[in-house]
Design a protein around this motif. Structure first.
Motif, PDB file in Angstrom:
ATOM      1  N   GLY A  37      86.644  82.073  10.110  1.00 40.89           N
ATOM      2  CA  GLY A  37      86.965  82.527   8.394  1.00 40.89           C
ATOM      3  C   GLY A  37      85.849  82.936   7.856  1.00 40.89           C
ATOM      4  N   GLY A  38      84.688  82.726   8.120  1.00 42.69           N
ATOM      5  CA  GLY A  38      83.055  83.080   7.585  1.00 42.69           C
ATOM      6  C   GLY A  38      82.770  81.735   6.878  1.00 42.69           C
ATOM      7  N   ARG A  39      83.381  80.798   6.860  1.00 42.73           N
ATOM      8  CA  ARG A  39      83.099  79.602   5.937  1.00 42.73           C
ATOM      9  C   ARG A  39      81.711  78.625   6.592  1.00 42.73           C
ATOM     10  N   GLU A  40      80.941  78.181   5.659  1.00 39.50           N
ATOM     11  CA  GLU A  40      79.704  77.598   6.227  1.00 39.50           C
ATOM     12  C   GLU A  40      80.399  76.170   6.886  1.00 39.50           C
ATOM     13  N   GLY A  41      79.293  76.158   8.125  1.00 44.64           N
ATOM     14  CA  GLY A  41      80.056  75.184   9.171  1.00 44.64           C
ATOM     15  C   GLY A  41      80.187  73.622   8.626  1.00 44.64           C
ATOM     16  N   HIS A  42      79.108  73.269   7.805  1.00 43.93           N
ATOM     17  CA  HIS A  42      79.356  71.667   7.575  1.00 43.93           C
ATOM     18  C   HIS A  42      80.456  71.601   6.584  1.00 43.93           C
ATOM     19  N   LEU A  43      80.518  72.562   5.698  1.00 44.82           N
ATOM     20  CA  LEU A  43      81.730  72.449   5.022  1.00 44.82           C
ATOM     21  C   LEU A  43      83.052  72.478   5.526  1.00 44.82           C
ATOM     22  N   SER A  44      83.086  73.393   6.613  1.00 46.09           N
ATOM     23  CA  SER A  44      84.320  73.668   7.365  1.00 46.09           C
ATOM     24  C   SER A  44      84.658  72.506   8.234  1.00 46.09           C
ATOM     25  N   ILE A  45      83.694  71.857   8.799  1.00 48.43           N
ATOM     26  CA  ILE A  45      83.801  70.385   9.814  1.00 48.43           C
ATOM     27  C   ILE A  45      84.462  69.453   8.913  1.00 48.43           C
ATOM     28  N   ASN A  46      83.284  69.210   8.139  1.00 51.40           N
ATOM     29  CA  ASN A  46      82.785  67.752   7.414  1.00 51.40           C
ATOM     30  C   ASN A  46      84.303  67.714   6.386  1.00 51.40           C
ATOM     31  N   HIS A  47      84.468  68.643   5.657  1.00 54.36           N
ATOM     32  CA  HIS A  47      85.538  68.812   4.565  1.00 54.36           C
ATOM     33  C   HIS A  47      86.701  69.342   4.661  1.00 54.36           C
ATOM     34  N   LEU A  48      86.743  70.779   5.158  1.00 56.77           N
ATOM     35  CA  LEU A  48      87.761  71.618   5.387  1.00 56.77           C
ATOM     36  C   LEU A  48      88.905  71.106   6.532  1.00 56.77           C
ATOM     37  N   ASN A  90      86.033  60.184  10.334  1.00 56.86           N
ATOM     38  CA  ASN A  90      84.578  59.732  10.624  1.00 56.86           C
ATOM     39  C   ASN A  90      83.778  60.901  11.102  1.00 56.86           C
ATOM     40  N   ALA A  91      84.544  61.981  11.946  1.00 52.63           N
ATOM     41  CA  ALA A  91      83.735  62.871  12.815  1.00 52.63           C
ATOM     42  C   ALA A  91      82.951  63.712  11.687  1.00 52.63           C
ATOM     43  N   GLY A  92      81.742  64.544  12.390  1.00 53.62           N
ATOM     44  CA  GLY A  92      81.199  65.497  11.264  1.00 53.62           C
ATOM     45  C   GLY A  92      79.803  65.999  12.208  1.00 53.62           C
ATOM     46  N   VAL A  93      79.201  66.883  11.340  1.00 59.86           N
ATOM     47  CA  VAL A  93      77.918  67.221  11.809  1.00 59.86           C
ATOM     48  C   VAL A  93      76.882  67.278  10.873  1.00 59.86           C
ATOM     49  N   MET A  94      75.551  67.320  11.073  1.00 57.96           N
ATOM     50  CA  MET A  94      74.548  67.114  10.235  1.00 57.96           C
ATOM     51  C   MET A  94      73.379  68.036  10.411  1.00 57.96           C
ATOM     52  N   ALA A  95      73.122  68.624   9.357  1.00 62.73           N
ATOM     53  CA  ALA A  95      71.699  69.443   9.178  1.00 62.73           C
ATOM     54  C   ALA A  95      71.556  70.494  10.388  1.00 62.73           C
ATOM     55  N   ARG A  96      72.545  71.282  10.684  1.00 66.14           N
ATOM     56  CA  ARG A  96      72.537  72.183  11.832  1.00 66.14           C
ATOM     57  C   ARG A  96      72.031  73.512  11.322  1.00 66.14           C
ATOM     58  N   PRO A  97      71.525  74.494  11.978  1.00 65.27           N
ATOM     59  CA  PRO A  97      71.119  75.774  11.651  1.00 65.27           C
ATOM     60  C   PRO A  97      72.335  76.312  11.244  1.00 65.27           C
ATOM     61  N   TRP A 106      69.925  71.219   5.102  1.00 66.65           N
ATOM     62  CA  TRP A 106      70.005  69.630   4.374  1.00 66.65           C
ATOM     63  C   TRP A 106      70.788  69.835   3.263  1.00 66.65           C
ATOM     64  N   MET A 107      70.655  70.753   2.486  1.00 65.63           N
ATOM     65  CA  MET A 107      71.524  71.202   1.352  1.00 65.63           C
ATOM     66  C   MET A 107      72.863  71.528   1.717  1.00 65.63           C
ATOM     67  N   ALA A 108      73.207  72.186   2.937  1.00 65.01           N
ATOM     68  CA  ALA A 108      74.403  72.456   3.430  1.00 65.01           C
ATOM     69  C   ALA A 108      75.126  71.027   3.761  1.00 65.01           C
ATOM     70  N   TYR A 109      74.505  70.295   4.178  1.00 66.25           N
ATOM     71  CA  TYR A 109      74.884  68.975   4.743  1.00 66.25           C
ATOM     72  C   TYR A 109      75.209  68.125   3.628  1.00 66.25           C
ATOM     73  N   GLY A 110      74.208  67.942   2.797  1.00 74.12           N
ATOM     74  CA  GLY A 110      74.414  67.085   1.393  1.00 74.12           C
ATOM     75  C   GLY A 110      75.736  67.740   0.674  1.00 74.12           C
ATOM     76  N   GLN A 111      75.994  68.922   0.449  1.00 73.89           N
ATOM     77  CA  GLN A 111      77.197  69.529  -0.258  1.00 73.89           C
ATOM     78  C   GLN A 111      78.390  69.037   0.528  1.00 73.89           C
ATOM     79  N   SER A 112      78.423  68.924   1.724  1.00 74.80           N
ATOM     80  CA  SER A 112      79.633  68.555   2.413  1.00 74.80           C
ATOM     81  C   SER A 112      79.822  67.217   2.340  1.00 74.80           C
ATOM     82  N   LYS A 113      78.711  66.399   2.157  1.00 75.66           N
ATOM     83  CA  LYS A 113      78.807  64.763   1.990  1.00 75.66           C
ATOM     84  C   LYS A 113      79.230  64.582   0.669  1.00 75.66           C
ATOM     85  N   THR A 114      78.949  65.322  -0.179  1.00 81.40           N
ATOM     86  CA  THR A 114      79.536  65.361  -1.963  1.00 81.40           C
ATOM     87  C   THR A 114      80.719  65.633  -1.786  1.00 81.40           C
TER      88      THR A 114
END
Length: 320
Positions: A120-131, A107-114, A180-188
């Motif tokens: 490791g240099g990976r984008e944060g939404h993808l890192s937390i929400n998915h990886l 359930n945890a996650g982040v949304m629409a952050r700068p 918002w694109m970063a957030y959307g990608q992580s939710k997909t």
């Protein structure tokens, strides 16, 4: 996977507690990430009220313990989903105490952050929400298998409609960053993870689901501006949240209902890998406001993301 509505008896106004009333979870063990506030806390309340023991991994264990104070059959353990050693430490500690895991609610996650990145240099939404959740699931896989029948519920969002996974630039290294694109990608990615996970888990008695909870006003989105809230039509003139479940604007109690339904519904006994909303399997919708986009439940894209994620994390769910 059959992405076809079941026409569940529940509707958009039902609460997590009402959904849980159908189930006896005595003797079951659950983990709910982000379980100390908002949707996660309501999920913990619903599962523990029906007899489940619920472990809540938390970034701030002290605050989490305060939120869960007085709640029976719960415990709090530290975790940081952006930090691989922290995830491994949590999983090792959990497996040292308990050999089976019946319900895993991611359930945890982040949304629409700068823009932010992990170590490791990976984008944060993808890192937390998915990886982060992929790592956690991989490490807990033996306990999920040991349960005989278990379920994994992944918190996606209607935000997946903002964009598909860009396999050519997952980490916004070549394209301009847009939160918002970063957030959307992580939710997909969350929805695709459920598809691929279910395909691997079904032979071990593990089923996976992704969930859209509704448009919920929680503390986790307090960083958004008033203009952003107004763009969604989410606030009344006095700044209070608009509650209209038919239009997807829900209370936290209503928003947690679909995750609890996916975790407990007998109707889903032989179904997995589906994206759900309003306590039902969502319809595929290429362009409408409701339902799930075809790319978010596409098995081929799910397999591609799985392979990419294994490469990024060095982990893959196995029985051993």
């Amino acid at each position: 996977m059959v992405q076809t509505p079941l026409h569940s008896s529940f509707g958009p106004t039902v609460t997590a507690a009402q959904v849980a009333l159908r189930s006896d979870l005595t003797g079951q063990t659950a983990i709910v990430t982000g379980g100390s506030s908002g949707l996660g806390l309501e999920t913990v309340k619903a599962l523990s009220s029906r007899g489940a023991f619920v472990c809540v991994p938390a970034l701030n264990p002290s605050l989490a313990a305060t939120a869960l104070e007085g709640m029976e059959r719960t415990e709090v353990c530290p975790i940081d989903l952006i930090d691989e050693p922290s995830i491994r430490a949590f999983a090792d500690a959990f497996l040292g105490r308990r050999k089976r895991l019946d319900l895993l609610v991611l359930n945890a996650g982040v949304m629409a952050r700068p823009l932010f990145r992990d170590a490791g240099g990976r984008e944060g939404h993808l890192s937390i929400n998915h990886l982060g959740h992929f790592r956690l699931t991989s490490l807990l896989w033996p306990a999920l298998c040991s349960a005989g029948k278990s379920r994994v519920v992944v918190m996606s969002s209607r935000g997946h409609q903002m964009g598909d996974v860009d396999f050519d630039d997952l980490n916004f290294e070549r394209r301009a960053y847009e939160k918002w694109m970063a957030y959307g990608q992580s939710k997909t990615a969350n929805a695709l993870f459920a598809v691929a996970l279910d395909a691997r888990g079904v032979d071990h008695g593990i089923r996976a689901y992704s969930v859209h909870p509704g448009m919920i006003m929680t503390a986790g989105i307090g960083h958004l501006s008033r203009a952003e809230f107004d763009a969604f039509g989410a606030l009344a003139p006095d700044g209070s949240p608009i509650i209209d479940p038919v239009r997807d604007m829900k209370t936290v109690e209503q928003g947690a209902s679909t995750a609890v339904w996916c975790a407990t519904a007998p109707e889903l006994e032989a179904i997995g890998g589906v994206y759900c909303e309003n306590c039902d399997i969502a319809a595929i919708s290429p362009d409408g406001p409701d339902g799930v986009r075809p790319y978010a439940v596409d098995p081929e894209r799910a397999e591609r993301l799985w392979r990419e994620t294994v490469g990024l994390t060095g982990l893959e769910p196995t029985r051993a």
